[in-house]
Design a protein around this motif. Sequence first.
Motif, PDB file in Angstrom:
ATOM      1  N   MET A 118       9.049 -22.444  11.112  1.00  0.00           N
ATOM      2  CA  MET A 118       9.685 -21.988  12.064  1.00  0.00           C
ATOM      3  C   MET A 118       9.472 -21.107  12.924  1.00  0.00           C
ATOM      4  SD  MET A 118      13.782 -20.781  11.579  1.00  0.00           S
ATOM      5  CE  MET A 118      14.645 -21.580  12.647  1.00  0.00           C
ATOM      6  N   ILE A 119       9.388 -20.871  14.208  1.00  0.00           N
ATOM      7  CA  ILE A 119       8.800 -19.864  14.906  1.00  0.00           C
ATOM      8  C   ILE A 119       9.758 -18.912  15.153  1.00  0.00           C
ATOM      9  CG2 ILE A 119       8.356 -19.533  17.524  1.00  0.00           C
ATOM     10  CD1 ILE A 119       7.242 -22.288  17.614  1.00  0.00           C
ATOM     11  N   PRO A 120       9.258 -17.768  14.872  1.00  0.00           N
ATOM     12  CA  PRO A 120       9.971 -16.364  14.842  1.00  0.00           C
ATOM     13  C   PRO A 120      10.447 -15.604  16.131  1.00  0.00           C
ATOM     14  CG  PRO A 120       7.997 -15.707  13.961  1.00  0.00           C
ATOM     15  CD  PRO A 120       7.917 -17.177  14.299  1.00  0.00           C
ATOM     16  N   PHE A 121      10.517 -16.385  17.217  1.00  0.00           N
ATOM     17  CA  PHE A 121      10.610 -15.780  18.519  1.00  0.00           C
ATOM     18  C   PHE A 121      11.602 -16.625  19.296  1.00  0.00           C
ATOM     19  CE2 PHE A 121       5.955 -15.298  17.368  1.00  0.00           C
ATOM     20  CZ  PHE A 121       6.080 -13.800  17.153  1.00  0.00           C
ATOM     21  N   THR A 122      12.335 -16.069  20.052  1.00  0.00           N
ATOM     22  CA  THR A 122      13.206 -16.817  21.017  1.00  0.00           C
ATOM     23  C   THR A 122      12.207 -17.442  22.173  1.00  0.00           C
ATOM     24  OG1 THR A 122      13.755 -14.921  22.383  1.00  0.00           O
ATOM     25  CG2 THR A 122      15.052 -15.242  20.660  1.00  0.00           C
ATOM     26  N   ASP A 123      12.799 -18.350  22.834  1.00  0.00           N
ATOM     27  CA  ASP A 123      12.091 -18.869  24.065  1.00  0.00           C
ATOM     28  C   ASP A 123      12.028 -17.912  24.981  1.00  0.00           C
ATOM     29  OD1 ASP A 123      12.304 -21.284  22.454  1.00  0.00           O
ATOM     30  OD2 ASP A 123      14.046 -21.947  23.895  1.00  0.00           O
ATOM     31  N   GLU A 124      12.753 -17.090  24.951  1.00  0.00           N
ATOM     32  CA  GLU A 124      12.770 -16.095  26.200  1.00  0.00           C
ATOM     33  C   GLU A 124      11.732 -15.089  25.653  1.00  0.00           C
ATOM     34  OE1 GLU A 124      15.471 -16.762  24.749  1.00  0.00           O
ATOM     35  OE2 GLU A 124      16.264 -17.995  26.401  1.00  0.00           O
ATOM     36  N   GLU A 125      11.516 -14.766  24.458  1.00  0.00           N
ATOM     37  CA  GLU A 125      10.331 -13.824  23.983  1.00  0.00           C
ATOM     38  C   GLU A 125       8.952 -14.417  24.285  1.00  0.00           C
ATOM     39  OE1 GLU A 125      12.511 -11.089  20.665  1.00  0.00           O
ATOM     40  OE2 GLU A 125      11.826 -13.092  20.021  1.00  0.00           O
ATOM     41  N   LEU A 126       9.031 -15.905  24.261  1.00  0.00           N
ATOM     42  CA  LEU A 126       7.878 -16.633  24.191  1.00  0.00           C
ATOM     43  C   LEU A 126       7.299 -16.781  25.559  1.00  0.00           C
ATOM     44  CD1 LEU A 126       8.283 -19.512  21.364  1.00  0.00           C
ATOM     45  CD2 LEU A 126       6.325 -17.536  21.388  1.00  0.00           C
ATOM     46  N   TYR A 127       8.080 -16.643  26.641  1.00  0.00           N
ATOM     47  CA  TYR A 127       7.761 -17.037  27.957  1.00  0.00           C
ATOM     48  C   TYR A 127       6.642 -16.289  28.581  1.00  0.00           C
ATOM     49  CZ  TYR A 127       8.117 -18.710  32.731  1.00  0.00           C
ATOM     50  OH  TYR A 127       7.717 -19.139  33.929  1.00  0.00           O
ATOM     51  N   GLU A 128       6.847 -14.994  28.459  1.00  0.00           N
ATOM     52  CA  GLU A 128       5.575 -14.391  29.072  1.00  0.00           C
ATOM     53  C   GLU A 128       4.074 -14.407  28.270  1.00  0.00           C
ATOM     54  OE1 GLU A 128       5.076 -12.308  31.595  1.00  0.00           O
ATOM     55  OE2 GLU A 128       6.901 -13.171  32.327  1.00  0.00           O
ATOM     56  N   PRO A 129       4.253 -14.296  26.822  1.00  0.00           N
ATOM     57  CA  PRO A 129       2.788 -14.624  26.188  1.00  0.00           C
ATOM     58  C   PRO A 129       2.231 -15.780  26.475  1.00  0.00           C
ATOM     59  CG  PRO A 129       4.409 -13.662  24.715  1.00  0.00           C
ATOM     60  CD  PRO A 129       5.170 -14.104  25.935  1.00  0.00           C
ATOM     61  N   VAL A 130       3.277 -17.025  26.645  1.00  0.00           N
ATOM     62  CA  VAL A 130       2.781 -18.399  26.809  1.00  0.00           C
ATOM     63  C   VAL A 130       2.363 -18.440  28.550  1.00  0.00           C
ATOM     64  CG1 VAL A 130       3.678 -20.701  27.411  1.00  0.00           C
ATOM     65  CG2 VAL A 130       4.251 -19.585  25.453  1.00  0.00           C
ATOM     66  N   LYS A 131       2.876 -17.514  29.249  1.00  0.00           N
ATOM     67  CA  LYS A 131       2.533 -17.612  30.813  1.00  0.00           C
ATOM     68  C   LYS A 131       0.935 -17.031  30.832  1.00  0.00           C
ATOM     69  CE  LYS A 131       3.729 -15.204  34.650  1.00  0.00           C
ATOM     70  NZ  LYS A 131       4.736 -14.174  35.316  1.00  0.00           N
ATOM     71  N   ASN A 132       1.031 -15.997  30.009  1.00  0.00           N
ATOM     72  CA  ASN A 132      -0.453 -15.079  29.939  1.00  0.00           C
ATOM     73  C   ASN A 132      -1.419 -16.421  29.549  1.00  0.00           C
ATOM     74  OD1 ASN A 132       0.665 -13.040  31.041  1.00  0.00           O
ATOM     75  ND2 ASN A 132       0.867 -12.030  28.859  1.00  0.00           N
ATOM     76  N   VAL A 133      -1.118 -17.115  28.455  1.00  0.00           N
ATOM     77  CA  VAL A 133      -2.277 -18.043  27.939  1.00  0.00           C
ATOM     78  C   VAL A 133      -2.474 -19.072  28.945  1.00  0.00           C
ATOM     79  CG1 VAL A 133      -2.659 -19.794  26.174  1.00  0.00           C
ATOM     80  CG2 VAL A 133      -1.759 -17.611  25.410  1.00  0.00           C
ATOM     81  N   ILE A 134      -1.300 -19.714  29.674  1.00  0.00           N
ATOM     82  CA  ILE A 134      -1.718 -20.727  30.610  1.00  0.00           C
ATOM     83  C   ILE A 134      -2.655 -20.185  31.706  1.00  0.00           C
ATOM     84  CG2 ILE A 134      -0.460 -22.001  32.374  1.00  0.00           C
ATOM     85  CD1 ILE A 134      -0.075 -22.896  29.707  1.00  0.00           C
ATOM     86  N   GLU A 135      -2.499 -18.994  32.222  1.00  0.00           N
ATOM     87  CA  GLU A 135      -3.208 -18.289  32.982  1.00  0.00           C
ATOM     88  C   GLU A 135      -4.608 -18.093  32.787  1.00  0.00           C
ATOM     89  OE1 GLU A 135      -2.795 -17.841  36.311  1.00  0.00           O
ATOM     90  OE2 GLU A 135      -0.611 -18.591  36.043  1.00  0.00           O
ATOM     91  N   LYS A 136      -4.942 -17.963  31.307  1.00  0.00           N
ATOM     92  CA  LYS A 136      -6.219 -18.021  30.698  1.00  0.00           C
ATOM     93  C   LYS A 136      -6.667 -19.336  30.631  1.00  0.00           C
ATOM     94  CE  LYS A 136      -7.860 -16.345  26.210  1.00  0.00           C
ATOM     95  NZ  LYS A 136      -7.315 -15.717  24.922  1.00  0.00           N
ATOM     96  N   VAL A 137      -6.351 -20.195  30.624  1.00  0.00           N
ATOM     97  CA  VAL A 137      -7.069 -21.545  30.460  1.00  0.00           C
ATOM     98  C   VAL A 137      -6.996 -22.276  31.586  1.00  0.00           C
ATOM     99  CG1 VAL A 137      -6.085 -21.804  28.231  1.00  0.00           C
ATOM    100  CG2 VAL A 137      -4.874 -23.062  30.149  1.00  0.00           C
ATOM    101  N   ARG A 138      -6.172 -21.762  32.880  1.00  0.00           N
ATOM    102  CA  ARG A 138      -6.275 -22.388  34.172  1.00  0.00           C
ATOM    103  C   ARG A 138      -7.696 -22.342  34.787  1.00  0.00           C
ATOM    104  NH1 ARG A 138      -1.931 -20.476  36.755  1.00  0.00           N
ATOM    105  NH2 ARG A 138      -0.943 -22.443  36.864  1.00  0.00           N
ATOM    106  N   PRO A 139      -8.385 -21.230  34.673  1.00  0.00           N
ATOM    107  CA  PRO A 139      -9.822 -21.431  35.413  1.00  0.00           C
ATOM    108  C   PRO A 139     -10.695 -22.383  34.784  1.00  0.00           C
ATOM    109  CG  PRO A 139      -9.106 -19.157  34.979  1.00  0.00           C
ATOM    110  CD  PRO A 139      -8.251 -20.134  34.426  1.00  0.00           C
TER     111      PRO A 139
END
Length: 91
Positions: free
Chosen positions: A1-22
């Motif tokens: 079980m993931i110990p974070f809410t979807d709202e808490e995950l959004y910004e870190p996920v966004k950062n990872v997406i920006e990391k893989v985009r290049p």
Amino acid sequence: MIPFTDEELYEPVKNVIEKVRPSLALDGGDIKLLGVKNGVVYVQLGGACVGCGSSGNTLKYGVERQLRMDIHPELSVVNLPMGMENQMDAV
């Protein structure tokens, strides 16, 4: 079980997406974060990734792997093709 809410995950996920985009851009591809719901990251692949036979591998071994390493090992990624953006609940 993931110990974070979807709202808490959004910004870190966004950062990872920006990391893989290049990496995707090197081959003419792109990725857009659509949202996070119940620990599932919904993205939309674009550019050369649309219709590419390797796009499943890109999601699994590129994007999902990076999300799991950087944030939480239970995260998963789903690509919603263009026109299906409103289908997060159906997947």
